[in-house]
Write a protein that holds these residues in place. Structure first.
Motif, short mmCIF file in Angstrom:
data_model
loop_
_atom_site.label_atom_id
_atom_site.label_comp_id
_atom_site.label_asym_id
_atom_site.label_seq_id
_atom_site.Cartn_x
_atom_site.Cartn_y
_atom_site.Cartn_z
N UNK A 35 1.14 -1.32 0.18
CA UNK A 35 -0.09 -0.13 -0.41
C UNK A 35 1.55 1.49 0.05
N UNK A 36 0.59 2.70 -0.95
CA UNK A 36 1.65 2.91 -1.09
C UNK A 36 0.20 4.71 -0.40
N UNK A 37 0.77 5.43 -0.39
CA UNK A 37 -0.10 7.13 -0.02
C UNK A 37 0.27 7.85 -1.57
N UNK A 38 -0.22 8.11 -1.91
CA UNK A 38 0.01 9.35 -2.94
C UNK A 38 -0.70 10.52 -2.64
N UNK A 39 -0.30 12.16 -2.27
CA UNK A 39 -0.36 12.88 -2.44
C UNK A 39 -0.51 14.11 -3.70
N UNK A 40 -1.33 14.84 -4.16
CA UNK A 40 -1.84 15.61 -5.18
C UNK A 40 -0.03 16.14 -6.26
N UNK A 41 0.38 15.57 -7.12
CA UNK A 41 1.36 16.01 -7.77
C UNK A 41 2.38 15.91 -7.86
N UNK A 42 2.48 14.19 -6.49
CA UNK A 42 3.67 13.50 -5.52
C UNK A 42 4.03 12.22 -6.01
N UNK A 43 4.87 12.39 -6.28
CA UNK A 43 5.08 10.77 -6.19
C UNK A 43 4.25 9.54 -4.40
N UNK A 44 3.72 8.25 -4.89
CA UNK A 44 3.77 7.84 -4.25
C UNK A 44 5.07 7.61 -2.97
N UNK A 45 4.47 7.12 -2.20
CA UNK A 45 4.98 7.01 -0.78
C UNK A 45 4.81 5.72 -0.10
N UNK A 55 -1.46 -12.59 7.47
CA UNK A 55 -2.99 -12.63 7.31
C UNK A 55 -3.55 -10.71 8.00
N UNK A 56 -1.85 -10.24 8.41
CA UNK A 56 -1.97 -9.18 9.05
C UNK A 56 -1.21 -8.28 9.14
N UNK A 57 -0.83 -7.38 9.02
CA UNK A 57 0.10 -6.18 9.15
C UNK A 57 -0.46 -4.78 9.79
N UNK A 62 -2.04 2.21 11.10
CA UNK A 62 -2.10 1.40 9.91
C UNK A 62 -2.61 0.28 10.14
N UNK A 63 -3.17 -0.67 9.60
CA UNK A 63 -3.57 -2.44 9.71
C UNK A 63 -4.19 -2.49 8.55
N UNK A 64 -3.63 -3.69 8.34
CA UNK A 64 -3.65 -4.58 6.66
C UNK A 64 -3.84 -5.90 6.77
N UNK A 71 -9.27 -12.65 -2.29
CA UNK A 71 -8.26 -12.07 -3.46
C UNK A 71 -8.21 -10.46 -2.56
N UNK A 72 -8.40 -10.03 -1.84
CA UNK A 72 -8.63 -9.05 -1.51
C UNK A 72 -7.50 -8.25 -0.21
N UNK A 73 -7.57 -7.01 -0.34
CA UNK A 73 -6.52 -6.81 0.91
C UNK A 73 -8.20 -5.50 1.07
N UNK A 74 -7.43 -5.87 2.22
CA UNK A 74 -8.22 -4.09 3.15
C UNK A 74 -7.50 -3.30 4.24
N UNK A 75 -7.52 -2.40 3.67
CA UNK A 75 -6.14 -1.29 4.99
C UNK A 75 -7.13 -0.07 4.92
N UNK A 76 -7.00 -0.33 6.67
CA UNK A 76 -7.37 0.79 7.82
C UNK A 76 -6.95 1.74 8.30
N UNK A 77 -7.29 2.97 8.42
CA UNK A 77 -6.88 4.18 9.51
C UNK A 77 -7.47 3.77 9.82
#
Lengths: 113, 111
Positions: A35-45, A55-57, A62-64, A71-77
């Motif tokens: 999972x990456x975060x991308x802000x407008x006009x910037x590269x993914x982090x 199963x979980x990280x 953050x939790x993934x 065939x699914x991943x959930x990303x929680x904040x």
């Protein structure tokens, strides 16, 4: 055909709530998912990587999860903040030969104060 | 500070005028790649390099060239740019782990 799907509609939530983003894929058997975060006009982090046998990280708020059967991943904040507002991309390792990541189109998260 | 740098950040050019976008990383990574990002299509890999003098095509290589003469640098070359190459371009490097480190992006407009 191979496909990675993320909800293209923006997710709007209130500050303090938990945001949950979904990444579904078909016809892949990835060794890991990122999972990456991308802000407008910037590269993914880079945020988190989870392997097929995990199963979980977790990392701070953050939790993934990674369900290779669904065939699914959930990303929680958790305890979301306005500063968490961004587009979140999931990426799969689909070609270990060229170490390429295939990215979903991303889900835009908007956290309202 | 560990980083990937790209130049220029913004570029407006005309069809057919050769251009080069530079990319440099200071993390001693062997693997580098170029992506383009277009609305609704996500990030797509253009070319990648596993090490010096080792490069190969990604998913959308047509109209692009790359070279890898030094470990830290991986320039992207557009020999004869066309309007369909108008896009946001990202260079990335990857270390021993699997995460990729992206540059700040180059917004290219070809008229």
């Amino acid at each position: 055909s191979q496909k990675i799907e993320q909800n293209s509609e923006a997710l709007n939530i209130q500050e303090g709530k938990t945001a949950t983003l979904t990444c579904n894929y078909t016809n892949y058997s990835p060794a890991y998912l990122q999972w990456y975060r991308q802000d407008p006009g910037r590269g993914p982090v880079f945020l988190l990587l989870i392997r097929e046998n995990e199963k979980e990280k977790r990392k701070e708020r953050l939790k993934v999860t990674f369900d290779t059967t669904l065939k699914q991943s959930l990303f929680h904040i958790t305890a979301s903040q306005p500063a968490d507002s961004a587009t979140y991309l999931c990426a799969l390792d689909v070609d270990t030969g060229r170490r390429a990541l295939t990215f979903g189109s991303g889900t835009r998260l908007q956290v309202q104060p | 500070e560990a980083q990937v740098t790209q130049n220029p950040r913004y570029l407006i050019t005309v069809t057919g005028k050769k251009l080069t976008v530079t990319c440099s990383q200071n993390m001693n990574h062997e693997y580098m790649s170029w992506y383009r990002q277009d609305p609704g299509l996500g990030l797509r890999q253009i070319y990648y390099s596993m090490n010096v003098e080792v490069t190969d095509k990604g998913d959308v290589p047509e109209g692009y060239k790359v070279s890898r003469k030094e470990k830290r640098n991986f320039p992207l070359i557009l020999e004869s740019p066309s309007p369909n190459q108008t896009s946001l371009y990202f260079c990335a490097s990857r270390g021993d782990g699997y995460e990729q480190y992206f540059g700040p992006g180059t917004r290219l407009t070809v008229t």
